[in-house]
Structures are given as structure tokens and as C-alpha cells.
Design a protein around this motif. Structure first.
Motif, short mmCIF file in Angstrom:
data_model
loop_
_atom_site.label_atom_id
_atom_site.label_comp_id
_atom_site.label_asym_id
_atom_site.label_seq_id
_atom_site.Cartn_x
_atom_site.Cartn_y
_atom_site.Cartn_z
N LEU A 42 73.16 85.22 31.40
CA LEU A 42 73.76 85.74 32.62
C LEU A 42 74.62 84.71 33.35
O LEU A 42 75.25 85.03 34.35
CB LEU A 42 72.65 86.24 33.57
N LEU A 43 74.63 83.49 32.83
CA LEU A 43 75.38 82.42 33.49
C LEU A 43 76.52 81.95 32.59
O LEU A 43 76.39 81.89 31.37
CB LEU A 43 74.45 81.24 33.80
N SER A 44 77.62 81.61 33.22
CA SER A 44 78.78 81.10 32.47
C SER A 44 78.48 79.71 31.93
O SER A 44 77.57 79.01 32.42
CB SER A 44 80.01 81.05 33.37
N ASP A 45 79.26 79.28 30.95
CA ASP A 45 79.10 77.93 30.39
C ASP A 45 79.30 76.87 31.47
O ASP A 45 78.59 75.86 31.51
CB ASP A 45 80.09 77.70 29.25
N GLU A 46 80.27 77.13 32.34
CA GLU A 46 80.56 76.18 33.43
C GLU A 46 79.36 76.05 34.37
O GLU A 46 78.99 74.95 34.78
CB GLU A 46 81.79 76.65 34.20
N ARG A 47 78.76 77.19 34.68
CA ARG A 47 77.59 77.18 35.57
C ARG A 47 76.42 76.47 34.90
O ARG A 47 75.70 75.69 35.54
CB ARG A 47 77.23 78.63 35.90
N LEU A 48 76.21 76.74 33.63
CA LEU A 48 75.12 76.09 32.90
C LEU A 48 75.32 74.58 32.85
O LEU A 48 74.35 73.81 32.96
CB LEU A 48 75.02 76.66 31.48
N GLU A 49 76.56 74.17 32.70
CA GLU A 49 76.87 72.74 32.67
C GLU A 49 76.54 72.11 34.03
O GLU A 49 75.98 71.01 34.10
CB GLU A 49 78.35 72.54 32.34
N HIS A 50 76.89 72.82 35.10
CA HIS A 50 76.58 72.32 36.44
C HIS A 50 75.08 72.23 36.65
O HIS A 50 74.57 71.24 37.22
CB HIS A 50 77.20 73.24 37.50
N ILE A 51 74.34 73.23 36.20
CA ILE A 51 72.88 73.23 36.33
C ILE A 51 72.28 72.04 35.58
O ILE A 51 71.39 71.36 36.09
CB ILE A 51 72.30 74.56 35.79
N THR A 52 72.81 71.77 34.39
CA THR A 52 72.30 70.65 33.59
C THR A 52 72.57 69.31 34.27
O THR A 52 71.69 68.45 34.33
CB THR A 52 72.96 70.66 32.19
N ARG A 53 73.79 69.15 34.80
CA ARG A 53 74.12 67.90 35.50
C ARG A 53 73.24 67.71 36.73
O ARG A 53 72.75 66.60 37.00
CB ARG A 53 75.60 67.90 35.92
N GLU A 54 73.05 68.78 37.47
CA GLU A 54 72.23 68.72 38.67
C GLU A 54 70.78 68.40 38.31
O GLU A 54 70.12 67.59 38.98
CB GLU A 54 72.31 70.05 39.41
N LYS A 55 70.30 69.01 37.25
CA LYS A 55 68.93 68.76 36.79
C LYS A 55 68.74 67.29 36.43
O LYS A 55 67.73 66.66 36.80
CB LYS A 55 68.63 69.64 35.57
N GLU A 56 69.71 66.73 35.73
CA GLU A 56 69.64 65.32 35.34
C GLU A 56 69.65 64.41 36.56
O GLU A 56 68.95 63.39 36.61
CB GLU A 56 70.80 64.98 34.40
N LEU A 57 70.45 64.78 37.56
CA LEU A 57 70.52 64.00 38.80
C LEU A 57 69.17 64.00 39.50
O LEU A 57 68.68 62.94 39.93
CB LEU A 57 71.59 64.59 39.73
N ILE A 58 68.56 65.16 39.60
CA ILE A 58 67.25 65.27 40.27
C ILE A 58 66.19 64.48 39.51
O ILE A 58 65.41 63.73 40.10
CB ILE A 58 66.83 66.76 40.39
N GLN A 59 66.19 64.62 38.20
CA GLN A 59 65.17 63.94 37.38
C GLN A 59 65.30 62.43 37.44
O GLN A 59 64.29 61.71 37.40
CB GLN A 59 65.27 64.41 35.93
N SER A 60 66.51 61.93 37.55
CA SER A 60 66.73 60.49 37.51
C SER A 60 66.58 59.80 38.87
O SER A 60 66.38 58.60 38.95
CB SER A 60 68.11 60.17 36.94
N GLU A 61 66.66 60.58 39.95
CA GLU A 61 66.64 59.99 41.29
C GLU A 61 65.25 59.43 41.62
O GLU A 61 64.24 60.11 41.47
CB GLU A 61 67.04 61.04 42.34
#
Length: 200
Positions: A47-66
Motif C-alpha cells: 500500500l506504500l510507494s517505493d519512495e515512502r518505503l525508502e523514507h520509512i527505512t531511513r527514519e527507522k535507521e535514524l531512530i535505531q541509531s540515536e
């Protein structure tokens, strides 16, 4: 001890609204797995575009690494993808001794919906029970919306002795804000207190 205050007649005379923010938050706190299931379906069904999924992945990595509690606190105030919201809350809970006092202090003055709703989930799930502090500071809360949701937390985490106070908050909000759903916070809290202490 206070079962008579929450009689069958009380709940019949004061039915909760099926559609309110308070009801939605109550359900997500009560059935945590529903949010995870919804997120899983969203991804699996494409249900999500590739662009949205990419943003979700980047955001997830940011949260996990902080690892800086101050930065995590700031993230609680920013719009986060719903799929990553639970991850952010879990991350904040890993630093709760530093972050939760900041959250409580900010919550007293906040009108920021994103921060408010993240804070409510944090306070509902924290290892330390902040019920006593929230009751002590209740009159300092500027937003009736926050007051309503704080009542909801107290329904999950408060002691039996708060029931008369919660009944008073319900009638108070019902009277002060007849065109709003703020009274649903204390009302749903009473449902939860009734379930916790009297098994219904």
C-alpha cells in the motif's frame, strides 16, 4: 471499595462514544498488537510507494541509531511515520529515566498533538509508574485534551483510591466541555478501573 460509584446504571447512563480520539488511544493501549498488525498489513499489501518505503527505512535507521536522549526527546515532537512510531516509543523508553521527567514537564504546557500522543503512550508503558505525579500536577495541565488523556493513563496505572477523583473529573469535563469528547478520557478510565479492580 468504590464499586457503587461505578454501577451498571452509571455506565448505562453514560455510554462511551464509539468514535473519539480517546477511544482510539484506549484501544491501542489495550490491544497493542493491533497497531503492529495494521503496520504489517500495510507493508505486505504493497500500500506504500517505493519512495515512502525508502523514507520509512531511513527514519527507522535514524531512530535505531540515536543514542542521545535529548535528540530522542526532540523526535517525540516531530511527525513520524506511523509504522515507526512504536519503535520511537520503545527507543525513548530505553532512556526513560532521562526522558520521562522531560516529557512530564513539557506535557503540562503542550498543545502539540504529536508530542501529546507519544507522551501518553510513553507514560502508559514506562517502567516507573507516574500516576501520583500526574495527579499531583493535574491542575497545572493547560490543555483539557491533555487532561483527558492523562485521565486515561490513570485508568491503566492508577490505584483504586483514585476512583472518586476520576468520577469527579468525568462530571467536570462533561459540564465544562459539552460539545467536546474530553469527558471520554475519564469515562474510559473508569471502565478500565472497573475492569482492573472489580473484574468487569
Amino acid at each position: 471499595m468504590y464499586k457503587k460509584l461505578m454501577s451498571k446504571k452509571f455506565f448505562e447512563d453514560n455510554p462511551y462514544m464509539e468514535n473519539s480520539v480517546q477511544r482510539f488511544i484506549y484501544s491501542t493501549l489495550l490491544y497493542e498488537e493491533l497497531e503492529d498488525l495494521a503496520n504489517e498489513i500495510t507493508i505486505k499489501q504493497g500500500l506504500l510507494s517505493d519512495e515512502r518505503l525508502e523514507h520509512i527505512t531511513r527514519e527507522k535507521e535514524l531512530i535505531q541509531s540515536e543514542q542521545n536522549p535529548e535528540e530522542i526527546f526532540q523526535l517525540l515532537r516531530k511527525k513520524t511515520e506511523m509504522i515507526n512510531r512504536r519503535l520511537l516509543v520503545k527507543k525513548a523508553l530505553a532512556f526513560e529515566e532521562v526522558i520521562l521527567p522531560m516529557v512530564v514537564d513539557k506535557l503540562m504546557r503542550s498543545y502539540h498533538d504529536i508530542f501529546i500522543e507519544n507522551s501518553i503512550e510513553l507514560l502508559a508503558k514506562s517502567n516507573k509508574n507516574y500516576s501520583s505525579l500526574l495527579m499531583e500536577k493535574y491542575t497545572e495541565i493547560r490543555s483539557p485534551y491533555v487532561q483527558s488523556l492523562v485521565c486515561l493513563i490513570l485508568g491503566f496505572r492508577g490505584e483504586e483510591k483514585i476512583i472518586p477523583w476520576m468520577v469527579d473529573r468525568f462530571y467536570e469535563m462533561k459540564k465544562l466541555y459539552p460539545d467536546e469528547s474530553y469527558d471520554q478520557g475519564p469515562l474510559l478510565a473508569l471502565h478500565e478501573l472497573n475492569s482492573r479492580f472489580y473484574g468487569k
